[in-house]
Design a protein around this motif. Structure first.
Motif, PDB file in Angstrom:
ATOM      1  N   LEU A  81       0.761  -1.180  -0.087  1.00 60.40           N
ATOM      2  CA  LEU A  81      -0.258   0.148   0.277  1.00 60.40           C
ATOM      3  C   LEU A  81       0.584   1.308  -0.440  1.00 60.40           C
ATOM      4  CD1 LEU A  81      -2.911  -0.486   2.991  1.00 60.40           C
ATOM      5  CD2 LEU A  81      -3.081  -1.038  -0.408  1.00 60.40           C
ATOM      6  N   PRO A  82       0.917   2.911  -0.727  1.00 65.73           N
ATOM      7  CA  PRO A  82       0.731   3.397  -0.530  1.00 65.73           C
ATOM      8  C   PRO A  82       1.090   3.983   0.353  1.00 65.73           C
ATOM      9  CG  PRO A  82      -0.353   3.823  -2.691  1.00 65.73           C
ATOM     10  CD  PRO A  82      -0.961   2.031  -1.659  1.00 65.73           C
ATOM     11  N   VAL A  83       2.568   5.078   0.918  1.00 66.99           N
ATOM     12  CA  VAL A  83       2.452   5.802   2.029  1.00 66.99           C
ATOM     13  C   VAL A  83       1.239   6.610   1.989  1.00 66.99           C
ATOM     14  CG1 VAL A  83       3.697   7.277   3.551  1.00 66.99           C
ATOM     15  CG2 VAL A  83       4.517   5.834   2.980  1.00 66.99           C
ATOM     16  N   TYR A 123      -8.589   5.704   3.737  1.00 67.18           N
ATOM     17  CA  TYR A 123      -9.199   4.430   4.403  1.00 67.18           C
ATOM     18  C   TYR A 123      -9.742   3.432   2.884  1.00 67.18           C
ATOM     19  CZ  TYR A 123     -11.350   0.533   6.337  1.00 67.18           C
ATOM     20  OH  TYR A 123     -12.027  -0.285   7.650  1.00 67.18           O
ATOM     21  N   GLN A 124      -8.699   2.184   2.543  1.00 68.99           N
ATOM     22  CA  GLN A 124      -9.552   1.307   1.844  1.00 68.99           C
ATOM     23  C   GLN A 124     -10.554  -0.151   2.587  1.00 68.99           C
ATOM     24  OE1 GLN A 124      -6.079   0.915  -0.932  1.00 68.99           O
ATOM     25  NE2 GLN A 124      -6.453   2.830  -1.671  1.00 68.99           N
ATOM     26  N   GLY A 153       0.320   2.124   5.144  1.00 63.53           N
ATOM     27  CA  GLY A 153       0.654   1.639   4.231  1.00 63.53           C
ATOM     28  C   GLY A 153       2.277   2.056   3.885  1.00 63.53           C
ATOM     29  N   VAL A 154       3.097   1.666   3.774  1.00 65.46           N
ATOM     30  CA  VAL A 154       4.863   1.727   3.844  1.00 65.46           C
ATOM     31  C   VAL A 154       5.344   1.556   2.717  1.00 65.46           C
ATOM     32  CG1 VAL A 154       4.484   1.395   6.176  1.00 65.46           C
ATOM     33  CG2 VAL A 154       5.653  -0.478   4.776  1.00 65.46           C
ATOM     34  N   GLU A 173      10.301   5.791   5.350  1.00 62.61           N
ATOM     35  CA  GLU A 173       9.623   6.108   6.907  1.00 62.61           C
ATOM     36  C   GLU A 173       8.497   6.929   6.999  1.00 62.61           C
ATOM     37  OE1 GLU A 173      14.094   7.034   7.988  1.00 62.61           O
ATOM     38  OE2 GLU A 173      14.064   4.882   8.494  1.00 62.61           O
ATOM     39  N   GLU A 174       8.468   7.797   6.002  1.00 59.22           N
ATOM     40  CA  GLU A 174       7.481   8.967   5.603  1.00 59.22           C
ATOM     41  C   GLU A 174       6.402   8.446   6.604  1.00 59.22           C
ATOM     42  OE1 GLU A 174       9.351   8.290   3.067  1.00 59.22           O
ATOM     43  OE2 GLU A 174       8.331   8.613   1.715  1.00 59.22           O
ATOM     44  N   ALA A 175       5.521   6.401   6.810  1.00 59.60           N
ATOM     45  CA  ALA A 175       4.913   6.583   6.708  1.00 59.60           C
ATOM     46  C   ALA A 175       4.689   6.154   8.665  1.00 59.60           C
ATOM     47  CB  ALA A 175       4.426   5.180   6.779  1.00 59.60           C
TER      48      ALA A 175
END
Ligand SMILES: CC(=O)N[C@@H](CCC[C@H](N)C(=O)O)C(=O)O
Length: 371
Positions: A159-161, A311-312, A338-339, A354-356
């Protein structure tokens, strides 16, 4: 907590992955961090390598729990990070360094400014095996810390951040480890007719196990049997006396797990007869499915709206998590964070972004203050 500090903590923890119930350095690191927080509202108790921390609420009506798992995996890291694991053959390849960092950031926020309700943090050992959630749940300490509801997160490399996902009902599967040992009559490679070859027996066994999923389990009630390791014999010109299969079973219901195990036992008996050998089966550690409580998932989905997070709805996955035992007794949920890593969970190149971390921390704090 500033992003810089989140990254610093995550990297510290990433350097020191430890296996289940051996998380000694991790345990000390967590305790050191907790010691530096304002102590006025905190109660801290250790359980084996795990830790319970309670933050007294300002006007409590209930206790909300948050669980973070703390162990690493037996895998050699190949990320090339300058902060890669310093423990040979061990790696945080399932994101527990992220899980702990997010929990510490949330704890710091709550310790500085308590929520209205009581909050309990559970730093849990041995999620990857042999399982820390169930014994922690049965521990004497749990009587003092047991929350009224609980949640946890797991990083999601695919999943994307900025995206999180969950679902009401079944999120993760029932799991059981599987170890099968075969013993027969070894001998000279040139006289196979005088021996009972355990490499051949093991090969038949591996392929026959796959037929359980293909032909004995209802296709709509999925199951997985993975043999992740096979070992046998000594050298190329000796017929093997021993062989060992190591694997895992995954099912969508506890009943399907019982059925699969019964089928495995029948097949193994057949192997004993056909190959004139003896066999033993050990199911190692078993995890109960992660069943999310619908009303908490709905509350969580609503809560993401206030933050810049998408949210998914998730699909159920065949991964396992001993957090399932906690959800069997305490209402709550687990969600994916998501990471965005090219390399997946349990791989030597897992590289979560790490932005996650700050997204995870904001969500957990909001959940603990508002659920
Ligand atoms: C999230 C995750 O990857 N969990 C592990 C849990 C391991 C359970 C047990 N040791 C087994 O292998 O059956 C997983 O592999 O799904």
């Amino acid at each position: 907590m500033e992003e810089k500090e989140l990254i610093h903590i995550r990297r510290d923890l990433h350097r020191i992955p430890e296996l289940g119930f051996e998380e000694y350095k991790t345990h000390s690191y967590l305790l050191e961090f907790i010691k530096e927080l304002p102590q006025d509202h905190l109660t801290v108790e250790t359980w084996k390598t795990g830790i319970f921390v309670k933050v007294e609420g300002r006007a409590p009506k209930k206790t909300i729990g948050y669980r973070a798992d703390i162990d690493g995996l037996p895998l050699t890291e190949a990320t090339g990070y300058e902060y890669a694991s310093t423990h040979e053959g061990q790696m945080h390849a399932c994101g527990h360094d992220f899980h702990m960092t997010i929990a510490l950031a949330a704890l710091e926020s709550l310790a500085n400014e308590p929520a209205s309700n009581h909050v309990v943090f559970i730093f849990q050992p041995a999620e990857e095996g042999p399982g820390g959630a169930e014994p922690m749940l049965r521990s004497e300490a749990m009587y003092r810390f047991k929350p009224d509801c609980i949640f946890a997160l797991h990083i999601a490399p695919e999943l994307p951040v900025g995206v999180v996902s969950s679902r009401a009902g079944l999120l993760f599967a029932n799991t059981s480890e599987l170890f099968i040992d075969l013993t027969g009559k070894g001998g000279h490679a040139a006289y196979p007719h005088l021996t009972k070859d355990m490499v051949v027996a093991a090969s038949f066994l591996v392929t026959q196990l796959q037929q359980i999923v293909a032909r004995r389990v209802d296709p709509l009630d999925s199951a997985v049997i993975t043999v992740g390791k096979i070992a046998g014999g000594t050298v190329q010109n000796i017929v093997a006396e021993q062989a060992r299969l190591e694997g895992t079973i995954r099912t969508m219901s506890p009943e399907a797990m019982d059925r699969v195990k019964a089928e495995i036992e029948k097949i193994v008996q057949g192997i004993e007869l056909a190959h004139d050998c003896s066999a033993s089966i050990d199911y190692g550690s078993n995890y109960y499915q992660v069943n999310n409580h619908a009303d908490y998932v709905q509350k969580f989905a609503n809560l993401t709206k206030g933050l810049n997070v998408t949210y998914q709805e998730a699909s159920a996955a065949m991964t396992g998590e001993d957090f399932g035992y906690m959800l069997k007794e305490i209402p709550g949920f687990m969600f994916w964070l998501g990471v965005d890593s090219q390399s997946g969970l349990h791989t030597s190149r897992l590289s979560p972004k790490e932005e996650a971390l700050s997204i995870g921390a904001k969500l957990v704090v909001k959940g603990l203050r508002e659920l």
